[in-house]
Enzyme design. Structure first.
Site, mmCIF file in Angstrom:
data_model
loop_
_atom_site.group_PDB
_atom_site.id
_atom_site.type_symbol
_atom_site.label_atom_id
_atom_site.label_comp_id
_atom_site.label_asym_id
_atom_site.label_seq_id
_atom_site.Cartn_x
_atom_site.Cartn_y
_atom_site.Cartn_z
ATOM 1 N N PHE A 250 0.812 -1.222 0.000
ATOM 2 C CA PHE A 250 0.000 0.000 0.000
ATOM 3 C C PHE A 250 0.845 1.272 0.000
ATOM 4 C CE2 PHE A 250 -2.167 -3.343 2.506
ATOM 5 C CZ PHE A 250 -3.083 -3.714 1.541
ATOM 6 N N GLY A 518 2.597 -0.477 -11.985
ATOM 7 C CA GLY A 518 3.199 -1.801 -12.120
ATOM 8 C C GLY A 518 2.749 -2.540 -13.356
ATOM 9 N N GLU A 715 -4.708 1.948 -7.327
ATOM 10 C CA GLU A 715 -5.101 2.988 -6.371
ATOM 11 C C GLU A 715 -6.535 3.483 -6.548
ATOM 12 O OE1 GLU A 715 -0.652 3.374 -6.470
ATOM 13 O OE2 GLU A 715 -1.768 4.592 -5.085
HETATM 14 MO MO1 MOS Z 1 1.293 2.956 -3.935
HETATM 15 S S1 MOS Z 1 0.857 4.292 -2.414
HETATM 16 O O1 MOS Z 1 2.224 3.932 -4.952
HETATM 17 O O2 MOS Z 1 2.103 1.654 -3.257
#
Ligand code: MOS
Length: 756
Positions: A250, A518, A715
């Protein structure tokens, strides 16, 4: 940028399906090894000692009692810690992550719970016992702990997170707002929060022939290795960080944090491998928290609900020794049309840990303020809040002027509303279900799309199986699974024929899992490498006298079912394994691809969008809020895997439920320690708090964002969720809570009037 042809073909049917998790069997069987489960021979247990004051200079540190505990091998303090480079200050985000982050380097205490010593012992129990015997003498200094007083000492930083400008201004906000017939001017507060991943932070470090190897739970092994190299003044290739499996992050496991530096220090001082596994309590000071914010929203509109002026002033806390600027105003810069607009960001230094990224940094707190204010404006206009948002859809990015690469907010609002039964919503305070006052709320969501530099290596072996390698990570989110899908689809293989090796900084470099980058960065890099290998297969076939495809160009070929065949004559082709076994070199065919951000961001404003819906019940006597139903509708470009994407947004929405109702880390205003630093007192939503949650993805095709046409999903699930719940609480009760979390005392204060 053209979307990769193989994705459009999707002949293998691997893209967009609910493929099962590649790592599922390992996790179910308990054979997926997490950082703390590494036990190299001779490993020592390192237990950190936290400071018991929030500010001051250490004048003495007493370690003798700890050193006498049987099994203790070393007690490390600033007096005997190995040399480290001084802390790197920078406005550049990458340098912030990869710069030096020394621990036990100076005698200065900046916050309560700062690690001031490390006990290394043969057992965890001995280390922990001895750590409790270390005492400090501190020359105390005044502490700054009061956020309410912080406004007076706030300053204007050079840039905010992500390198965005600190302030923005278009037109004349003050004049337009003053002249607007309908105005909202409200201030919203968001609290300190902590990430609380299931797996507490842990690292096992070992020095071998001057090279440092750290098994860590890290979101970005390449970045962490670079940061540790800076800290210990090593060449980048002298550090290896391995993070094969991670129990949630997170944002709290990105880059270098005290636990991995301490493990390296312990190993250096003792000459043995050292494991530092933080306790849950230590996690609260071990990596930073979501910044406390105070946000003033001013919205001016005409009587038809067209926004004339948008103003968003942000105040956030940072630490005494480092700058972290929560970018809460960025969503207000691009979400709605309005000719006159401004945003500002200020930060104040307090004696608390430096904040860190926490899921949707910026947008998570920012959306609570903006989307609550939009709801307040809808109330002032007596307008449906969905209609209000639709009336202010900007044709292009309102500040940059760039066209949207794709923007599905309207579709998300409309399809979500239909699915949720928005037409059953009543006027504020008008619906009852027994003792529960019932209401619905909506909020919009967005998150920017970035691609970060990532390299990947693709190997097609002579037996027709493939190996994909890069320093990506899987936080439990599905990286192993989606990269296998992308690789299998590109070469026409079965999922089981692809092995994905990630989580090791010795592999081709990646930024890591952060900022919802990612899947799209890793996926694009794997795609580039896979396409290069496809070309090599085509070259092999063309030049191979024994191949039925000899002499053909690559664009005449298709890859499907483990075969390479003629595009128009499926009968003319052969198995990859047959072709490679006959004609490829011993190691198979291999290609490495370096994916870099192109110039798409110069031409397009690239964001995911979404709409959050909430139905809550509020107990009319106690003010207790219970969510009854939550739904999120999202436009995130191509969905690679419906199962993992859905899990991502359901998790995000659940985290938004925590943000709305239960999550708050309380700072003791006298001493500066986190008061509720365990899961018994820091309340993340549990199963019983989580009602029926639904996620839907609207059809969206975006040819501009990257070669896969995907926008990222990590997110956006949390963005707007808290505002939707707060807006539902208002619709249920007529009580507006502008201060998260929405605990029953805050609702109850307004209830008698509403319930009359
Ligand atoms: Mo996220 S807050 O960029 O792991």
């Amino acid at each position: 940028m053209a979307v990769a042809e193989f994705i459009t073909e999707n002949r293998g049917g691997h893209i967009g399906l609910s493929a099962p998790r590649a790592d599922g069997p390992l996790k179910v069987a308990g054979t997926a090894r997490y950082a703390a489960e590494h036990n190299p021979p001779g490993v020592l247990y390192g237990f950190p000692v936290p400071s018991t004051v929030a500010s001051g200079r250490i004048t003495a540190i007493h370690t003798e009692a700890a050193e006498r505990v049987p099994g203790v091998v070393a007690v490390v303090t600033h007096k005997n810690a190995p040399e480290q480079a001084p802390f790197t200050e920078s406005d550049d985000m990458i340098v912030k992550v990869t710069g030096s982050k020394p621990v036990l380097a100076i005698d200065e205490i900046m916050f309560h719970g700062q690690f001031v010593a490390l006990v290394c012992a043969e057992t965890f129990e001995a280390a922990r016992d001895a750590a409790s015997l270390v005492t400090l003498e501190v020359d105390g200094k005044p502490t700054a702990l009061d956020f309410d007083a912080a406004q007076a000492m706030a300053y204007k930083p050079n840039v905010i997170n992500g390198g965005a400008p600190t302030d923005t201004a278009e037109g004349d906000f003050a004049k337009a707002f003053a002249a607007a017939p309908v105005q909202v001017d409200a201030t919203y507060d968001t609290p300190y929060e902590h990430h609380n991943a299931m797996e507490p932070h842990a690292a096992v470090a070992e020095w071998t022939d001057g090279r440092l190897t750290v098994h860590d739970c890290n979101q970005g092994p390449s970045m962490c290795a670079a940061g540790l190299a800076s800290t210990f003044k090593l060449e980048p290739q002298q550090v290896r960080v391995v993070s094969r499996f991670i129990g949630g992050g997170f944002g709290g496991k990105f880059g270098v944090h005290p636990h991995n530096v301490l493990a390296a220090i312990g190993a250096k001082v003792t000459g043995r491998p050292c494991k530092v596994a933080l306790t849950r309590q230590q996690v609260f000071t071990g990596h930073g928290q979501r910044a406390r914010t105070r946000q003033r929203l001013r919205l001016g509109a005409d009587r038809d609900g067209r926004l004339l002026a948008i103003g968003h002033d942000n105040l956030a806390q940072t630490s005494g020794h480092d700058e972290f600027v929560e970018q809460s105003g960025v969503m207000s810069r691009m979400m709605y049309a309005a000719p006159d607009r401004m945003t500002t960001h200020r930060v104040a230094r307090l004696n608390v840990p430096t904040p860190s990224w926490m899921r949707a940094p910026g947008e998570a707190p920012g959306s609570f303020a903006l989307e609550s204010a939009m709801d307040e404006l809808a109330v002032a206009l007596n307008m449906d809040p969905i209609a209000l948002r639709l009336a202010n859809e900007p044709p292009a990015d309102p500040e940059s002027g760039l066209p949207w690469s794709s923007r599905s907010l309207a579709a998300c609002l409309q399809q979500g509303a239909a699915r949720f039964g928005w037409d059953r919503r009543g006027a504020p305070g008008s619906k009852r279900d027994g003792r529960w006052m019932v209401g619905m709320g909506v909020a919009a969501a967005t998150y920017p799309v970035f691609l970060l530099p990532t390299s990947a290596r693709f190997t097609l072996r002579r037996d027709g199986t493939a190996l994909v390698q890069l320093a990506a990570t899987d936080l439990g989110t599905g990286t192993y699974t989606i990269l296998r899908q992308v690789a299998a689809e590109a070469l026409g293989l079965e999922l089981e024929q692809v092995t994905v090796e990630i989580g090791d900084s010795d592999l081709p470099q990646a930024f890591g899992s952060g900022g919802s980058t990612g899947a799209l960065s890793f996926g694009s890099a794997v795609t580039g490498a896979a396409l290069a290998v496809r070309q090599k297969v085509a070259d092999l076939a063309r030049g191979d006298g024994g191949s039925p495809l000899r002499g053909l160009n690559s664009d005449a070929l298709v890859f499907e079912g483990g075969k390479v065949s003629h595009r128009d004559d499926a009968g003319r082709g052969e198995k990859l394994a047959v072709l490679l076994a006959r004609a490829a070199p011993e190691d198979g065919l291999q290609a490495t691809h370096d994916e870099k951000p192109g110039d798409a961001a110069k031409h397009w404003s690239m964001h995911s969008f979404g709409a959050q819906f909430a139905e809550v019940g509020v107990d009319m006597d106690t003010g207790e809020v219970r969510t009854r139903r939550l739904l999120g509708a999202f436009g995130i470009g191509r969905v690679l895997n419906t199962r993992t994407a859905t899990s991502q947004v359901l998790g995000g929405i659940t985290m938004g439920l925590g943000q709305a109702l239960t999550e708050e880390t309380i700072l003791d205003p006298r001493w500066g320690q986190w008061v509720n630093r365990d899961l018994g007192e820091y309340h993340v939503p549990v199963q019983a708090d989580v009602p029926d949650i639904e996620a839907l993805f609207v059809e969206e095709r975006d040819d501009h964002v990257n070669v896969l046409g995907i926008k990222g999903v990590g997110e956006i699930g949390i963005v707007g969720a808290a505002a939707a719940i707060a807006n539902a609480v208002f619709n249920a009760t007529g009580v507006r809570v502008r201060d998260l979390p929405i605990t029953l005392d805050k609702v109850l204060a307004g209830l008698p009037m509403a319930a009359e």
